[in-house]
Write a protein that holds these residues in place. Sequence first.
Motif, PDB file in Angstrom:
ATOM      1  N   ARG A 102       1.008  -1.184  -0.036  1.00 42.52           N
ATOM      2  CA  ARG A 102      -0.071   0.205   0.016  1.00 42.52           C
ATOM      3  C   ARG A 102       0.892   1.349   0.015  1.00 42.52           C
ATOM      4  O   ARG A 102       0.392   2.363  -0.807  1.00 42.52           O
ATOM      5  CB  ARG A 102      -0.926  -0.055   1.348  1.00 42.52           C
ATOM      6  CG  ARG A 102      -1.927  -1.287   1.299  1.00 42.52           C
ATOM      7  CD  ARG A 102      -2.785  -1.276   0.139  1.00 42.52           C
ATOM      8  NE  ARG A 102      -3.679  -2.370   0.090  1.00 42.52           N
ATOM      9  CZ  ARG A 102      -4.454  -2.897  -0.979  1.00 42.52           C
ATOM     10  NH1 ARG A 102      -4.483  -2.033  -2.031  1.00 42.52           N
ATOM     11  NH2 ARG A 102      -5.048  -3.682  -0.840  1.00 42.52           N
ATOM     12  N   GLU A 103       1.976   1.303   0.768  1.00 44.60           N
ATOM     13  CA  GLU A 103       2.750   2.507   0.870  1.00 44.60           C
ATOM     14  C   GLU A 103       3.650   2.546  -0.127  1.00 44.60           C
ATOM     15  O   GLU A 103       4.583   1.569  -0.658  1.00 44.60           O
ATOM     16  CB  GLU A 103       3.550   2.455   2.254  1.00 44.60           C
ATOM     17  CG  GLU A 103       2.696   2.464   3.490  1.00 44.60           C
ATOM     18  CD  GLU A 103       1.796   3.752   3.540  1.00 44.60           C
ATOM     19  OE1 GLU A 103       2.620   4.927   3.140  1.00 44.60           O
ATOM     20  OE2 GLU A 103       0.623   4.039   4.116  1.00 44.60           O
ATOM     21  N   LEU A 104       3.795   3.700  -0.879  1.00 46.09           N
ATOM     22  CA  LEU A 104       4.828   3.857  -1.894  1.00 46.09           C
ATOM     23  C   LEU A 104       6.002   3.947  -1.338  1.00 46.09           C
ATOM     24  O   LEU A 104       6.555   4.370  -0.480  1.00 46.09           O
ATOM     25  CB  LEU A 104       4.674   5.085  -2.523  1.00 46.09           C
ATOM     26  CG  LEU A 104       3.492   5.497  -3.596  1.00 46.09           C
ATOM     27  CD1 LEU A 104       2.992   6.613  -4.109  1.00 46.09           C
ATOM     28  CD2 LEU A 104       3.508   4.415  -4.792  1.00 46.09           C
ATOM     29  N   PRO A 105       7.127   3.382  -2.223  1.00 41.99           N
ATOM     30  CA  PRO A 105       8.557   3.374  -1.660  1.00 41.99           C
ATOM     31  C   PRO A 105       9.146   4.787  -1.604  1.00 41.99           C
ATOM     32  O   PRO A 105       8.737   5.662  -2.451  1.00 41.99           O
ATOM     33  CB  PRO A 105       9.150   2.523  -2.656  1.00 41.99           C
ATOM     34  CG  PRO A 105       8.439   2.426  -4.011  1.00 41.99           C
ATOM     35  CD  PRO A 105       7.140   2.724  -3.284  1.00 41.99           C
ATOM     36  N   GLU A 106      10.301   4.676  -0.877  1.00 48.40           N
ATOM     37  CA  GLU A 106      10.976   6.161  -0.787  1.00 48.40           C
ATOM     38  C   GLU A 106      11.663   6.307  -1.911  1.00 48.40           C
ATOM     39  O   GLU A 106      12.178   5.546  -2.673  1.00 48.40           O
ATOM     40  CB  GLU A 106      11.918   6.125   0.619  1.00 48.40           C
ATOM     41  CG  GLU A 106      11.122   6.125   1.936  1.00 48.40           C
ATOM     42  CD  GLU A 106      10.398   7.491   2.016  1.00 48.40           C
ATOM     43  OE1 GLU A 106      10.550   8.467   1.471  1.00 48.40           O
ATOM     44  OE2 GLU A 106       9.155   7.451   2.600  1.00 48.40           O
ATOM     45  N   THR A 107      11.395   7.484  -2.513  1.00 56.03           N
ATOM     46  CA  THR A 107      12.462   8.019  -3.690  1.00 56.03           C
ATOM     47  C   THR A 107      13.110   9.189  -3.574  1.00 56.03           C
ATOM     48  O   THR A 107      12.537  10.191  -2.498  1.00 56.03           O
ATOM     49  CB  THR A 107      11.560   8.134  -4.902  1.00 56.03           C
ATOM     50  OG1 THR A 107      10.665   9.264  -4.605  1.00 56.03           O
ATOM     51  CG2 THR A 107      10.549   6.934  -5.133  1.00 56.03           C
ATOM     52  N   HIS A 108      14.031   9.590  -4.447  1.00 58.17           N
ATOM     53  CA  HIS A 108      14.679  10.804  -4.225  1.00 58.17           C
ATOM     54  C   HIS A 108      14.112  12.092  -5.137  1.00 58.17           C
ATOM     55  O   HIS A 108      14.169  13.186  -5.018  1.00 58.17           O
ATOM     56  CB  HIS A 108      16.126  10.598  -5.014  1.00 58.17           C
ATOM     57  CG  HIS A 108      16.950   9.835  -4.190  1.00 58.17           C
ATOM     58  ND1 HIS A 108      17.611  10.357  -2.912  1.00 58.17           N
ATOM     59  CD2 HIS A 108      17.406   8.790  -4.129  1.00 58.17           C
ATOM     60  CE1 HIS A 108      18.605   9.660  -2.293  1.00 58.17           C
ATOM     61  NE2 HIS A 108      18.375   8.539  -3.205  1.00 58.17           N
ATOM     62  N   SER A 109      12.955  11.327  -5.942  1.00 57.63           N
ATOM     63  CA  SER A 109      12.354  12.280  -6.512  1.00 57.63           C
ATOM     64  C   SER A 109      10.789  12.567  -6.203  1.00 57.63           C
ATOM     65  O   SER A 109       9.839  11.655  -6.233  1.00 57.63           O
ATOM     66  CB  SER A 109      12.129  11.856  -8.271  1.00 57.63           C
ATOM     67  OG  SER A 109      11.154  12.727  -8.936  1.00 57.63           O
ATOM     68  N   THR A 110      10.552  13.743  -5.427  1.00 57.25           N
ATOM     69  CA  THR A 110       9.130  14.034  -5.005  1.00 57.25           C
ATOM     70  C   THR A 110       8.174  13.954  -5.917  1.00 57.25           C
ATOM     71  O   THR A 110       6.755  13.652  -5.955  1.00 57.25           O
ATOM     72  CB  THR A 110       8.986  15.069  -4.114  1.00 57.25           C
ATOM     73  OG1 THR A 110       9.454  16.306  -4.868  1.00 57.25           O
ATOM     74  CG2 THR A 110       9.818  14.960  -2.739  1.00 57.25           C
TER      75      THR A 110
END
Length: 995
Positions: free
Chosen positions: A225-233
Amino acid sequence: MTKQTALCILGMHRSGTSLITGICNLLGVEIGSDFLEANQDNEKGFWEHRAVIETHEDLLKHLGSGWDDTRILPENWQHGAEIKPYKEKLKEIIARDFTNCKLWGIKDPRMMRLIPLWLDVFAETKITPAFIIAWRSAASVALSLERRDGFYPEKSLLLWAVYNLEAERQTRGKTRVFVEYDKVIENWWAEFSRAAETLGISWPADAEEKINQLITPELKHHTQRELPETHSTKIRSWAEKTEHALKLLSHSESLEISARLDAIYNEIAAVDKDSREFSSLWYKEAARLRGKLNDSYTTVHERNLTIGELGTELHERNLAFIKANEDLTKTNEDVALLTRRTNDLVAAIEQLNSQLAAIFSSISWRITRPLRMAKRIWRESQFIFVPHSYIHAWRVYRHFGFSVVAAHLGQRLRRMKNHLVSGRKDYPRWISLYDTMTLERRQIILGRIAGLAQKPLISVVMPVYNAEESWLSAAIESVLNQLYPTIELCIADDYSTKPHVRKILERYAAKDSRVKLVFRATNGHISEASNSALALATGEFIALMDHDDVLPEHALYYIAEEINAHPDADLIYSDEDKIDSEGRRFDPYFKGDFDIDALFARNIFSHLGVYRRALVEKVGGFRKGFEGSQDYDLLLRCLLLTDRRKIWHIPRILYHWRAISGSTAATETNKDYALKNAKKALAEYFSVTGTQAKIENGMLLGFNRIVWPLAAEPKAAIIIPTRNGVELLRKCIESIKEKTVYGNYEIIVVDNQSDDPETRKYFAELEREIMAKIIPYDAPFNYSAINNMAAKKTDAEILVFMNNDIEIISPGWLREMAAHAVRPDVGAVGAKLYYPNETIQHGGVMLGFGSPKDPVAGHLFHTLPRNHPGYFGRAVMAQALSGVTAALMVMRKSVFEEIGGFDEKNLPVAFNDVDICLRIAKHSYRIVWTPYAEAYHHESATRGNDLEKDKIARFRGEIGYMRGKWGKQLDCDPYYNPNLDLEHGNFTLAFPPRI
């Protein structure tokens, strides 16, 4: 022309489109047949049309793109002249595979990016498109792509957004429906009902049960359900907004939602790919590709090393091959020497048999019988007078009660009786008691002959060549002296050079009008001579007879009686024995009912063989070039034109085969050409029937081994129930892993309440190393229920039921058993099992074995030495039997399900294998036992003995159930002759016979 609707299943990679397409297909949507093969990423299949995928990939490559390219394709890309060949290719696929389909479907994730081209194709072919846009959460797809392809979150999320945005824009205003994968898993019927209503179609088929079987828990790869962390918001925001819009579109469409998606699409298209928003994406992608390149370099280096090692190994193997050839030459020389010695020994044995027959029929042997009997009585009765026997009996009484003491005493007394009787169980005595014609018996038979409704003419066909005078006369007189009178004797002399032959034949022809003669002008050998005799026959049935053999006077009466009982019979055969030059009978061969596998191993039909004449003439009679096995060749060709239900066996000695020097009756090696021609006849039979079976030499001279074809290895599930017993289980599984050459199998260990820490530890090791699945069965031991449960938890085509105390010996065991199991008429297959002391534990199941009071079944060849040939070679040849043990049993899952599995209610422990085999036979399948699948059986080592005090009541109940259910069928095993003993087994003579 049929009005067509094309259902396009669109969806990003790893979004569940395979499942959705599979459901559409089960609901009646035609999707073609040339699919991409399933693999470890999608074991149930992709449902993707191979030609469509190839066209899409070529087109994307032409456009400078690929399936994992995050760039949006330029506007109007589909209108270029260079695109036309791809459009024509898609039209060709539609015309070839879907011309007459009213509703057909196509699925490939790449299609989401190529919709403009498909819309042109549909317009030009006048096909109405409808779109199912399947989507799954961006987080779940990103996680799946990371695991499968090593993609970083930024790339996966952007790719997911681009795919869905392009598909939504290009299908806007078209007939479409949005379907969420997780909703399909939860309630497929509701989602597909909504889809049908929205698309304005009706599903052609009702496949609820099959679809429920298709949707298994493992299809839900992972719900994230939760999107992974990314460097690009920005990328994260685009994915979140697109997913929110897709959720809304799954319920209803609106201009506001479309506007939101257009805004996201335009924002992605406008962003400079070299901007800060994409820098981390390109950096990570470059790093990923560098890693893959380094891995490729490493792989190439390792493979070069492997090639070098293989070159060295190949050289060493070439040297070993040269040495092996030298050893083989020496071995062949040794074999030739041993063969000569064996032939000498066989001849010596036959001579000794004749001498023994003379001894047993001598006056001195009969006079000394009381002395031998007295010795047996003393040896077997000593236990009555030994003090420790009483002490042992008292201990048994204290622990188990009087009934068990009585059972032990009865067993000893029966054994004593058996030893006493065995002294009288020689064949001459059996003949005198049960196979000697008396005046009373002769009168009974004559009365029955008079009462026969049909009295068919039976033609005895006899080719003659230089027969010895006394034997020829004896053969002819045995035919003319038959109690059944409606016969004729058709004799063809094959240009005999001995003058007495013609005189004898003409004398008998003058004496009895039933004798028909033809004297051939040339010697043509036995096949042509037999055809000459056959041409004289006018009877409805013919019986084959050699010129020096003898028929008992009641032989043809029993043939006529069988024809009356079965008027549609085409082939009839009987039991036989041998007769020496002095007229002494020996070596009785009591056969089982007709079995095609036994016939492939050797000619079990043989003597006395009776054929419907019209059938013999239809196949062309005997064939030149098959001399020595001409009757075997004739039989095999007759089998092609008749039903096996028209083949009948008479369990009586109706033929005495003359065993003299040079005859096949004396030893098979006397006519080597007969063995070669038998293989030739069998090879032609397989060729005509289209059977790709291979014929090899059997374990005995004159026997065949049939290696049945197995084009592909169907998946096999080896089901092993166990409770503790870690050392046995470990030996069992390691023997499977180390010895089995069959590749496509899984091991399912069913844990029946194991509480031993070492066993639990071993279970964990098996699962960790993916050597076996562990399935719990948390209930009291019930062999039937355990295996029924395990069979439901596998998709294997072949089920292998195996005890945990089995230790595999032969590498080809599973290939051998599976090849039999996939034969359409075979229901179950059993193996040859040994005790660790190299004696036979199981050679198939014989019905009716055991206590005279409540017999059920027992093991054939029990305790014989491992390489013992058994009764007439039956311990070393594949054959049909009434049952096999489930300690190692193989069958198709479809057969198992058809007959309802094991009886877990009435037979939790004992006789469940006998019961299932009887039910399989009731469904017209055969049970095959093969000696070419071998294993040790450390019998019931973890379960114990059924005669222990706490189990005997259950065991007796199972015996009672079997007797009540199967009744007399247990007393009439079709593969165990009624002239053979049931109580003691192993093919000893029955006193009296059960006929």
